[in-house]
Design a protein around this motif. Structure first.
Motif, PDB file in Angstrom:
ATOM      1  N   LEU A   1       0.821  -1.209   0.000  1.00  0.00           N
ATOM      2  CA  LEU A   1       0.000   0.000   0.000  1.00  0.00           C
ATOM      3  C   LEU A   1       0.856   1.260   0.000  1.00  0.00           C
ATOM      4  N   THR A   2       2.012   1.176   0.614  1.00  0.00           N
ATOM      5  CA  THR A   2       2.912   2.325   0.648  1.00  0.00           C
ATOM      6  C   THR A   2       3.653   2.475  -0.674  1.00  0.00           C
ATOM      7  N   GLU A   3       4.209   1.378  -1.168  1.00  0.00           N
ATOM      8  CA  GLU A   3       4.963   1.414  -2.422  1.00  0.00           C
ATOM      9  C   GLU A   3       4.066   1.761  -3.605  1.00  0.00           C
ATOM     10  N   ALA A   4       2.766   1.509  -3.474  1.00  0.00           N
ATOM     11  CA  ALA A   4       1.837   1.818  -4.563  1.00  0.00           C
ATOM     12  C   ALA A   4       1.857   3.295  -4.951  1.00  0.00           C
ATOM     13  N   ARG A   5       2.274   4.173  -4.035  1.00  0.00           N
ATOM     14  CA  ARG A   5       2.272   5.613  -4.304  1.00  0.00           C
ATOM     15  C   ARG A   5       3.597   6.110  -4.881  1.00  0.00           C
ATOM     16  N   SER A   6       4.561   5.240  -5.044  1.00  0.00           N
ATOM     17  CA  SER A   6       5.927   5.686  -5.328  1.00  0.00           C
ATOM     18  C   SER A   6       6.036   6.485  -6.628  1.00  0.00           C
ATOM     19  N   ALA A   7       5.255   6.127  -7.645  1.00  0.00           N
ATOM     20  CA  ALA A   7       5.377   6.825  -8.932  1.00  0.00           C
ATOM     21  C   ALA A   7       4.952   8.279  -8.860  1.00  0.00           C
ATOM     22  N   ALA A   8       4.140   8.612  -7.854  1.00  0.00           N
ATOM     23  CA  ALA A   8       3.622   9.982  -7.739  1.00  0.00           C
ATOM     24  C   ALA A   8       4.375  10.812  -6.716  1.00  0.00           C
ATOM     25  N   ARG A   9       5.390  10.244  -6.073  1.00  0.00           N
ATOM     26  CA  ARG A   9       6.057  10.946  -4.966  1.00  0.00           C
ATOM     27  C   ARG A   9       7.111  11.928  -5.413  1.00  0.00           C
ATOM     28  N   THR A  10       7.554  11.814  -6.644  1.00  0.00           N
ATOM     29  CA  THR A  10       8.596  12.720  -7.133  1.00  0.00           C
ATOM     30  C   THR A  10       8.195  13.289  -8.488  1.00  0.00           C
TER      31      THR A  10
ATOM     32  N   ASP B   1      -0.482   2.853  -8.091  1.00  0.00           N
ATOM     33  CA  ASP B   1      -0.609   1.488  -8.609  1.00  0.00           C
ATOM     34  C   ASP B   1      -1.869   0.847  -8.025  1.00  0.00           C
ATOM     35  N   ARG B   2      -2.936   0.835  -8.808  1.00  0.00           N
ATOM     36  CA  ARG B   2      -4.227   0.349  -8.300  1.00  0.00           C
ATOM     37  C   ARG B   2      -4.210  -1.158  -8.050  1.00  0.00           C
ATOM     38  N   ALA B   3      -3.438  -1.903  -8.823  1.00  0.00           N
ATOM     39  CA  ALA B   3      -3.361  -3.349  -8.577  1.00  0.00           C
ATOM     40  C   ALA B   3      -2.714  -3.631  -7.221  1.00  0.00           C
ATOM     41  N   ALA B   4      -1.640  -2.894  -6.903  1.00  0.00           N
ATOM     42  CA  ALA B   4      -0.986  -3.068  -5.604  1.00  0.00           C
ATOM     43  C   ALA B   4      -1.914  -2.643  -4.475  1.00  0.00           C
ATOM     44  N   ILE B   5      -2.685  -1.577  -4.703  1.00  0.00           N
ATOM     45  CA  ILE B   5      -3.622  -1.118  -3.672  1.00  0.00           C
ATOM     46  C   ILE B   5      -4.705  -2.160  -3.438  1.00  0.00           C
ATOM     47  N   ALA B   6      -5.219  -2.756  -4.512  1.00  0.00           N
ATOM     48  CA  ALA B   6      -6.247  -3.790  -4.363  1.00  0.00           C
ATOM     49  C   ALA B   6      -5.696  -5.000  -3.604  1.00  0.00           C
ATOM     50  N   GLU B   7      -4.476  -5.411  -3.954  1.00  0.00           N
ATOM     51  CA  GLU B   7      -3.882  -6.548  -3.246  1.00  0.00           C
ATOM     52  C   GLU B   7      -3.626  -6.208  -1.787  1.00  0.00           C
ATOM     53  N   GLY B   8      -3.074  -5.019  -1.547  1.00  0.00           N
ATOM     54  CA  GLY B   8      -2.784  -4.617  -0.171  1.00  0.00           C
ATOM     55  C   GLY B   8      -4.033  -4.500   0.672  1.00  0.00           C
TER      56      GLY B   8
ATOM     57  N   ALA C   1      -4.247   1.905   3.961  1.00  0.00           N
ATOM     58  CA  ALA C   1      -5.370   1.586   3.084  1.00  0.00           C
ATOM     59  C   ALA C   1      -6.371   2.742   3.021  1.00  0.00           C
ATOM     60  N   LEU C   2      -6.618   3.391   4.151  1.00  0.00           N
ATOM     61  CA  LEU C   2      -7.537   4.530   4.154  1.00  0.00           C
ATOM     62  C   LEU C   2      -6.995   5.681   3.304  1.00  0.00           C
ATOM     63  N   HIS C   3      -5.702   5.908   3.363  1.00  0.00           N
ATOM     64  CA  HIS C   3      -5.093   6.934   2.506  1.00  0.00           C
ATOM     65  C   HIS C   3      -5.243   6.553   1.025  1.00  0.00           C
ATOM     66  N   ASP C   4      -4.960   5.284   0.711  1.00  0.00           N
ATOM     67  CA  ASP C   4      -4.935   4.868  -0.689  1.00  0.00           C
ATOM     68  C   ASP C   4      -6.330   4.794  -1.301  1.00  0.00           C
ATOM     69  N   GLU C   5      -7.325   4.522  -0.482  1.00  0.00           N
ATOM     70  CA  GLU C   5      -8.685   4.403  -0.994  1.00  0.00           C
ATOM     71  C   GLU C   5      -9.345   5.758  -1.212  1.00  0.00           C
ATOM     72  N   ALA C   6      -8.814   6.817  -0.614  1.00  0.00           N
ATOM     73  CA  ALA C   6      -9.406   8.153  -0.773  1.00  0.00           C
ATOM     74  C   ALA C   6      -9.131   8.680  -2.173  1.00  0.00           C
ATOM     75  N   THR C   7     -10.115   9.348  -2.751  1.00  0.00           N
ATOM     76  CA  THR C   7      -9.932   9.918  -4.087  1.00  0.00           C
ATOM     77  C   THR C   7      -9.133  11.209  -4.056  1.00  0.00           C
ATOM     78  N   GLY C   8      -8.995  11.809  -2.878  1.00  0.00           N
ATOM     79  CA  GLY C   8      -8.238  13.046  -2.737  1.00  0.00           C
ATOM     80  C   GLY C   8      -8.109  13.410  -1.271  1.00  0.00           C
ATOM     81  N   PRO C   9      -7.351  14.453  -0.964  1.00  0.00           N
ATOM     82  CA  PRO C   9      -7.155  14.843   0.444  1.00  0.00           C
ATOM     83  C   PRO C   9      -8.464  15.135   1.173  1.00  0.00           C
TER      84      PRO C   9
END
Length: 398
Positions: free
Chosen positions: A227-236, A254-261, A285-293
């Protein structure tokens, strides 16, 4: 294929014969033999059995060479390996992890030894990953082996019994967690993210979960990593600049990683009382499932932090995470008040002044926020984080 089999073969030899150092050398010789022979003659039907058989013979040759005296010759003969006709049914990766993560070793030594013996990384690769001299890593590994040898690693290794299994497994998971954290947010150097380390931690955690599929802590840790690594592409950004969570382009996650996590979190929470990894994964998971802040369920995150701190009350980073959640629920002033009480527990961390700066900025105290951003920038060794904090300070000082 060779990298996959290496820790299993080493684990099998250590479990059967002990002699960690000599066993590791024997495995390397077997791998070299395979690399030379298999391309010419084809991969054997039982590659792991082949490697164990060859490595066992090399180990016995080395022991005979070292044990010139009669008593040691007798020991070597007694250890004469039986012909291995089939690969052992059990995967010895966990055996090797238990050995490398012995609590008698300091954390830095456990990490280096695990990445070397289980992950298959070279000393140079580990040194580059942690931005330390290769000699330093070699020394850590050498001292770790010596300490294990003194503790009896020259004898066949037996997995810990029920009385200390939980403590040893906790040590294994802590090492994997530390490796992942260093990969996801490097503590120093020019790169924010070291994908190779993060991926290696996930790979090893998957291996542990295959061996212990109903351990809630293992499942929770794997979920947290995914769930954490799923955000890596958007961090920089394009130039490697840090992009904070609330400003990230979530379409890059990465939605596939989020679904698995997320599925793993749900599973982990059914596998006994939730521990720190399960709870942190639920927060992720709560962070990743949110559509925005604005759609993030901050009250639920705050509640989970309360449960987490009841589980690990002495963890200052968990307490800092709760401060952020509290500020999102009750306002920045409440967060600042809670932050003051946390200062003595994080005297040298750049994260505390960074959080203070963010909260001060939200209250409108821009000069004080800029000062706090600069203080945080001075305290970090990560160049991307330092540039981000300096940029925030400069923007507020205009």
């Amino acid at each position: 294929m060779l990298r996959l089999h290496a820790p299993q073969v080493l684990g099998a030899l250590v479990r059967r014969y002990g002699h960690f150092d000599t066993a590791e050398d024997a495995v390397q010789e077997a791998l070299l033999a395979a690399a030379g022979q298999w391309p010419r003659e084809g991969v054997p039907a039982n590659p792991r059995g082949w490697l164990i058989r060859v490595a066992s013979r090399r180990l016995m040759d080395a022991l005979r060479s070292e044990e010139a005296r009669a008593r040691r010759e007798e020991t070597a003969l007694r250890l004469e390996p039986r012909e291995v006709r089939a690969a052992p049914a059990a995967d010895d990766t966990l055996t090797l992890l238990f050995l490398c993560c012995d609590p008698v070793l300091p954390p830095a030594a456990r990490i280096a030894l695990t990445l070397r013996a289980v992950g298959g990384l070279t000393t140079a690769e580990i040194a580059r990953a942690f931005l330390v001299p290769e000699a330093t890593v070699a020394q850590r590994i050498s001292r770790a082996k010596a300490k294990l040898r003194a503790a009896g690693a020259d004898r066949p290794f037996h997995p810990p019994g029920p009385e200390d299994r939980d403590a040893r497994l906790a040590s294994v998971l802590q090492v994997l967690y530390l490796v992942f954290n260093e990969g996801y947010t490097a503590t120093s150097g020019p790169a924010l993210h070291r994908a190779d380390l993060a991926r290696e931690a996930i790979r090893l955690t998957r291996a542990v979960r295959r061996l212990l599929p109903r351990e809630g802590a293992v499942t929770g840790l794997l979920a947290l990593m995914l769930l954490t690594e799923a955000r890596s592409a958007a961090r920089t950004g394009p130039d490697g600049e840090l992009i904070p969570l609330d400003e990230q382009d979530r379409t890059l996650w990465d939605r596939a990683a989020i679904a698995e996590g997320t599925a793993l979190v749900e599973e982990a929470l059914t596998e006994g009382p939730p521990g720190p990894y399960q709870l942190q994964a639920a927060i992720a998971a709560l962070h990743d499932e949110a559509t925005g802040p604005d759609t993030t369920d901050w009250p639920q995150i705050l509640a989970l932090y309360d449960v987490l701190l009841a589980t690990i009350p002495d963890d200052p980073m968990a307490a800092l995470g709760r401060v952020v959640a509290l500020a999102m629920v009750e306002g920045p002033e409440a967060g600042l008040a809670a932050l003051t009480a946390l200062e003595p527990r994080l005297p040298r961390s750049h994260r505390l002044p960074a959080v203070r700066a963010h909260l001060l900025e939200r209250t409108g105290a821009l000069t004080a926020a800029a000062d706090a951003y600069r203080a945080a920038a001075r305290a970090t060794s990560s160049l991307p984080e330092r540039r981000y904090l300096q940029t925030r300070a400069a923007r507020l000082s205009r």
